[in-house]
Design a protein around this motif. Sequence first.
Motif, PDB file in Angstrom:
ATOM      1  N   LEU A  32      48.577  37.125 -58.641  1.00  0.00           N
ATOM      2  CA  LEU A  32      49.190  38.087 -59.566  1.00  0.00           C
ATOM      3  C   LEU A  32      50.232  38.951 -58.851  1.00  0.00           C
ATOM      4  N   ALA A  33      49.925  39.310 -57.607  1.00  0.00           N
ATOM      5  CA  ALA A  33      50.880  40.127 -56.844  1.00  0.00           C
ATOM      6  C   ALA A  33      52.177  39.356 -56.621  1.00  0.00           C
ATOM      7  N   ARG A  34      52.030  38.052 -56.457  1.00  0.00           N
ATOM      8  CA  ARG A  34      53.205  37.215 -56.236  1.00  0.00           C
ATOM      9  C   ARG A  34      53.983  37.019 -57.544  1.00  0.00           C
ATOM     10  N   LYS A  35      53.228  36.802 -58.593  1.00  0.00           N
ATOM     11  CA  LYS A  35      53.852  36.459 -59.872  1.00  0.00           C
ATOM     12  C   LYS A  35      54.480  37.672 -60.552  1.00  0.00           C
ATOM     13  N   PRO A  48      50.261  43.158 -70.184  1.00  0.00           N
ATOM     14  CA  PRO A  48      49.203  42.517 -70.973  1.00  0.00           C
ATOM     15  C   PRO A  48      48.825  41.136 -70.430  1.00  0.00           C
ATOM     16  N   ASN A  49      49.811  40.334 -70.021  1.00  0.00           N
ATOM     17  CA  ASN A  49      49.479  39.025 -69.454  1.00  0.00           C
ATOM     18  C   ASN A  49      48.745  39.171 -68.130  1.00  0.00           C
ATOM     19  N   LEU A  50      49.192  40.143 -67.368  1.00  0.00           N
ATOM     20  CA  LEU A  50      48.562  40.371 -66.070  1.00  0.00           C
ATOM     21  C   LEU A  50      47.075  40.697 -66.250  1.00  0.00           C
ATOM     22  N   ILE A  51      46.778  41.618 -67.162  1.00  0.00           N
ATOM     23  CA  ILE A  51      45.350  41.972 -67.293  1.00  0.00           C
ATOM     24  C   ILE A  51      44.567  40.861 -68.003  1.00  0.00           C
ATOM     25  N   GLU A  52      45.268  40.063 -68.784  1.00  0.00           N
ATOM     26  CA  GLU A  52      44.572  38.913 -69.378  1.00  0.00           C
ATOM     27  C   GLU A  52      44.148  37.937 -68.273  1.00  0.00           C
TER      28      GLU A  52
END
Lengths: 172, 552
Positions: free
Chosen positions: B74-77, B102-106
């Motif tokens: 996630l840190a990379r994306k 929202p996508n990140l926490i999903e």
Amino acid sequence: MQLIKDGAFIADPWTHVGDEDALPGAPDAGVIVSLERWQRESNELIASGRPLGVQLKSGQDPSEIARDLEKLALVGLEFPAYRNGRAYSYASLLRQRYGFKGEVRAVGNVLRDQFLYMIRCGFDALEVTDNITPAIYAEMIGEFTHSYQTAADDRPAVMSLRQRLAAKNAAD
Amino acid sequence: MYRYDEFDHQLVRERVKQFRGQVARRLSGEITEDEFKPLRLMNGVYLQLHAYMLRIAVPYGTLSSRQLRKLAELARKYDRGYGHFTTRQNLQLNWPALKDMPNLIEELATVEMHCIQTSGNCIRNVTSDHYAGAAEGEVEDPRIICEIIRQWSTFHPEFSYLPRKFKIAVSATEHDRAAIRVHDIGIRVLKNGLGETGYEVWIGGGLGRTPIIGKKVGDFIRREDLLSYLEAALRVYNMSGRRDNMYKSRIKILVHEIGEAEMKRRVEAEFEEIRKEGRLQLPDEEVERIRRYFAAPAFETLPDQSAELDAEMAKDEDFAHWVRQNTVKHKTPGYAIVNISLKPIGGTPGDISSEQMEAVADLAEKYAFSELRAAHEQNLTFAHVRKQDLRAVYDGLSAAGLATPNIGLISDQIACPGLDYCALANARSIPLAQEISERFADLKLQHDIGRLHINISGCINACGHHHVGHIGILGVDKKGIENYQITLGGAADEIASVGDIIGPGFTDDKIVDAIETIVMTYLDIRQEGEIFLDTYRRVGLQPFKDKLYATH
Ligand code: SF4
């Protein structure tokens, strides 16, 4: 302003009466007065035979009206700012400690994202801004299926659901 | 470690959906930034100097390899390929875009993680001992009760709009690594004379503008009553805590204003009432269900000494040095606790790149039961490693640039994000920490100095815990010029104390010299076996003051 009572949008049968205002003409109209007015005029108000409500400001603890509750049909609790969450505890106390069965009404800065918390703490009436629709209300109330903790509403805590599930699995 | 069941999963999924709706309302302009604020703050989204920052909860600091790999991804994306571990055992991403959140926490939810209550005036992520399950003399794993508190406090309808944030820490050993005395509520797990497990409860500790050590209000709260007791304390605070001034709204101020005895009386009165209602009684079944998740891993029966380890240590001085400095005795023979320093010389305390996260996740999988901890000192920990595997772990960490052997030493500093990120800062924290670690880069010197905790905060909010650093540094604003104030003698453990201000502050070109003067003074006057804190407690401020201000 509009009123949501037990989940329904209804015309408010109650009248907020200021400390210096005369009581409304209709003798059976319910009135909501401040704690100060209640303390000053409770005898007259009770004698009038109307439904009575008292509205507490933040900082006015429900213990101040604990002994009067059987004479009251409504307790209003003020949210002077959405950040001020004292009234969540006041409502919880009214329901859990004092067993108050009348209406507990949220007044003031009542945000849509707080509806569920309010209902869970025992509010059954919310005074909300005019942009709130029944669809919004339903969405806000229905966001979470389960709750981890017990509160003044009758939702079981997840803990008890787990026990039920375990018992059911054991029985099957 | 704890695993979600269907109820936990559902709640977190519903939270993602809710937050997605809130972000959509913000992005469409339906709500203003002002209206969005209380919503994002319930989800760890802060508006920083340059961007939104997202704080991800790492409940009581425990992470699996799988979770850490996801964080790396996630840190990379969504960010710049690194994350930052905080003093609350959380992970912060500094640059994600609001539209991505929202996508990140999903995606976080797929590895049983979330950002719930990592900000806002609610009960925050519960913190604990990063040696949980491995420490000698532990009464029981403190994470059992942490998880119970996590669940109870999640979306608590009565306590989500408290006067101010509320932090709870739990420790289960005599030596307190969770700093329970500087938390709003600190809990120590202990046993009574009958061998029953219960809790000692401390209330009203905290740092910030007014540092106060907590008061012990509960001597022995029985296990089944703990939630009733917490609810009582929170209710007293929610009703009586000040809301007129945000600097006076923490529970410590309430305790200070009404007094310890009155606080205890009110909490106990409320506790009695709640207990009568019975609805918060903690059932044994639930405790046992959660306890099973924290059962000790399958340790092998090993001799405590490892011949392999001894041979490697004899061969390689650097390795031996790392073992002595960064590993700690484990309660099980043949095992060690391994600390991973996130404080390379000249680096940013607590920062870790995606590649490093992946390396750590791999090592944990191979050698540490796929589990690791975030420590409040902004380092990581493998709780259980076989001594014979230490060499392989060291080699792996070295390759990833994570084998700095400085745990507990002067370069192992705590620093808040400061002026580089934080909108509230008066001064920079990170560059100062970097300069100090460069000044004391020589490991032999660091060793000679011994255990010394330097804590740095960029402003009075004290996120860098400067009050409880053996040496504390606080950024203050003096007519628009960054200025640093020094305190000495703070500590966060079982003999917690707040540091004393030594005198006028120092500008950024003088502060590192000032720290050096203090350290050199200590080296001059210390007695055999003393660490800095001992010397300070023996001699007080004066000798340091004399040296520091002699030439001014
Ligand atoms: S201590 Fe101040 S400057 Fe540092 S992170 Fe906290 S609020 Fe920001």
